[in-house]
Design a protein around this motif. Structure first.
Motif, PDB file in Angstrom:
ATOM      1  N   LYS A 355       0.832  -1.206   0.000  1.00 56.90           N
ATOM      2  CA  LYS A 355       0.000   0.000   0.000  1.00 56.90           C
ATOM      3  C   LYS A 355       0.868   1.259   0.000  1.00 56.90           C
ATOM      4  O   LYS A 355       0.612   2.214  -0.768  1.00 56.90           O
ATOM      5  N   ALA A 356       1.920   1.268   0.803  1.00 54.16           N
ATOM      6  CA  ALA A 356       2.798   2.443   0.872  1.00 54.16           C
ATOM      7  C   ALA A 356       3.522   2.673  -0.444  1.00 54.16           C
ATOM      8  O   ALA A 356       3.678   3.823  -0.895  1.00 54.16           O
ATOM      9  N   GLN A 357       3.937   1.584  -1.104  1.00 52.48           N
ATOM     10  CA  GLN A 357       4.675   1.744  -2.360  1.00 52.48           C
ATOM     11  C   GLN A 357       3.755   2.209  -3.491  1.00 52.48           C
ATOM     12  O   GLN A 357       4.162   3.014  -4.332  1.00 52.48           O
ATOM     13  N   GLU A 358       2.542   1.720  -3.524  1.00 56.26           N
ATOM     14  CA  GLU A 358       1.595   2.194  -4.542  1.00 56.26           C
ATOM     15  C   GLU A 358       1.308   3.680  -4.369  1.00 56.26           C
ATOM     16  O   GLU A 358       1.225   4.429  -5.353  1.00 56.26           O
ATOM     17  N   ASP A 359       1.184   4.124  -3.121  1.00 58.46           N
ATOM     18  CA  ASP A 359       0.998   5.554  -2.865  1.00 58.46           C
ATOM     19  C   ASP A 359       2.242   6.344  -3.270  1.00 58.46           C
ATOM     20  O   ASP A 359       2.137   7.474  -3.768  1.00 58.46           O
ATOM     21  N   THR A 360       3.404   5.736  -3.070  1.00 61.11           N
ATOM     22  CA  THR A 360       4.655   6.404  -3.449  1.00 61.11           C
ATOM     23  C   THR A 360       4.736   6.596  -4.953  1.00 61.11           C
ATOM     24  O   THR A 360       5.161   7.657  -5.443  1.00 61.11           O
TER      25      THR A 360
END
Length: 451
Positions: A355-360
């Motif tokens: 989830k954090a990487q997709e937001d990144t």
């Protein structure tokens, strides 16, 4: 131009033939969803990147660099994000060249956060491991610092390929930056270093530091003073055992337990820091966690290289005290324990990391668009200023023609002085100055009679 376009294809074909049977896959710690392939590939559909043709774009950037002597951070980011994994081998040299140019220019302060990630991910997926290791091993000239997410992917990939040397080199970056990240990054770092230490078929640890060529003839240079040799025992480390050992020694206290104390003892022994090893053995004797017997066996082998007899005896005594106590030494399979630790950490951190990487990735798209708009505005501003300067020059020339007769005297004063100037004759040493003729005061000129 045709040769330039065909060169990436030829390099890709040769690389594929040479490296096809190289990898020996066995398993991976991270799942396929952890790689965020769908979110990562969405960048290729963005208008800024979709319109780029890599061969032509690199040619334009190279020409611009030769004319202006600089390279733009947003241009480099667009180029490296356009390269797909199937094209990585073909553009391997171009990526390295552009990254080096960017790092050695003032534009390096504007490097986008997506640039190092794209470089490392493309090179990893394309199988360009030597170039990848070269870039991360020389941050001074390339400025490539892997983030924790791409570091996890790299270590997992290299462990999958049984390339423990590459995995340990990536893991050592966290030690050099003194940032071991989350529990998943810590576990993968520990697995990479321990696999490198215990494996007997490691690849050579190459030194990618630029070497200064020594001149064939002796060259003497006058200097005001000589600096004393300095070794910082951190960035100057070159011995692979010292680098991996320091990584293990610094990381293990964060792990804790029997695995942590065992790997810490192993790390100090690899690092040849005997006083720190003696302190770790004392802590193990006073603590409640047991030490792996295989680690103590390896420490005894490393101890043979110690020249200090006093510290050697103290370390030997510490090992004997551990072995004498019944519960301080255990037959632990550290490899299996570390693998279980990595699998547990991956299961716990997978959903949050994805989830954090997709937001990144989404935030990087906005940063890229904003930076592109800033560069476009600067380009328009430079064009406008150049147009204003051209019009000012044109108006000045027209004004000079219109008011020519009003300013005639001023313009004439600006003209060069064409009058002949008198320069005294120089004396010659060979022909001295002639003596003046004597005048006969009694001379009477003859009478001229007109006929």
């Amino acid at each position: 131009m045709a040769g330039r376009a065909l060169r990436p294809f030829l390099r890709h074909t040769a690389h594929k033939l040479q490296t096809q049977p190289k990898f020996n896959y066995y398993r991976t710690f991270l799942s396929a969803s952890y790689r965020c392939e769908e979110a990562w590939n969405k960048r290729l559909q963005l208008p800024l990147i979709a319109a780029i043709k890599p061969s032509e774009y690199f040619y334009e950037l190279d020409l611009k660099y030769k004319q202006e002597g600089k390279v733009s951070a947003i241009d480099v980011d667009l180029f490296v994000n356009k390269i797909e994994k199937s094209e990585a081998v073909g553009f391997e040299d171009e990526i390295e060249d552009l990254i080096h140019r960017l790092r050695r220019s003032p534009e390096t302060v504007r490097t986008l956060p997506s640039t190092p990630h794209a470089v490392l991910r493309v090179l990893s997926e394309g199988g360009c491991t030597p170039t990848l290791l070269k870039l991360i091993s020389d941050p001074l000239n390339y400025g490539i610092f892997p983030d924790h997410y791409i570091s996890n992917l790299l270590m997992d990939t290299f462990l999958e390929q049984k390339n423990y040397t590459a995995a340990a080199r990536v893991a050592s970056i966290h030690m050099l930056q003194e940032d071991f990240g989350s529990s998943l990054t810590q576990a993968l770092t520990l697995a990479s270093c321990y696999s490198y230490v215990t494996s007997e078929e490691n690849q050579p640890w190459e030194d990618y530091t630029p070497q200064v060529e020594q001149p064939e003839e002796e060259v003497k240079i006058r200097v005001k003073f000589l600096r004393n040799p300095y070794f910082d025992d951190h960035f100057d480390l070159k011995d692979p055992n010292h680098i991996v050992g320091k990584t293990l020694a610094w990381l293990s206290p964060l792990i804790g337990g029997s695995v942590g104390i065992s790997c810490e003892i192993l790390g100090w022994a690899l690092y040849n820091k005997w006083k720190e090893l003696d302190t770790a053995l004392d802590s193990a004797n006073k603590g409640t966690d047991s030490v792996a017997a295989s680690v103590l066996t390896r420490v005894k082998n490393f101890l043979e290289t110690c020249d200090d007899l006093e510290i050697k005896e103290r370390i030997t005594s510490g090992i004997l005290r551990l072995e004498a106590s019944g519960d301080k030494v255990a037959e632990l399979d550290l490899g299996s324990c570390i693998n279980e630790m990595v699998q547990k950490a991956a299961t716990e951190a997978e959903s949050s990391d994805i989830k954090a990487q997709e937001d990144t990735y989404l935030s990087w798209e906005k940063i890229r668009e904003n930076e592109f708009q800033v560069q476009l505005d600067e380009y328009k501003k430079r064009q406008l200023l150049a147009e204003i300067e051209r019009k000012k020059k044109d108006l000045a020339e027209r004004e000079e023609v219109i008011f020519f007769f009003d300013n005639k005297e001023k313009l004439e004063m600006l003209l060069p002085d064409t009058r002949r100037k008198y320069y005294p004759k120089k004396l010659s040493l060979r022909y001295p100055k002639k003596k003046p003729r004597k005048v006969d005061e009694g001379y009477i000129p003859p009478e001229v009679i007109q006929r």
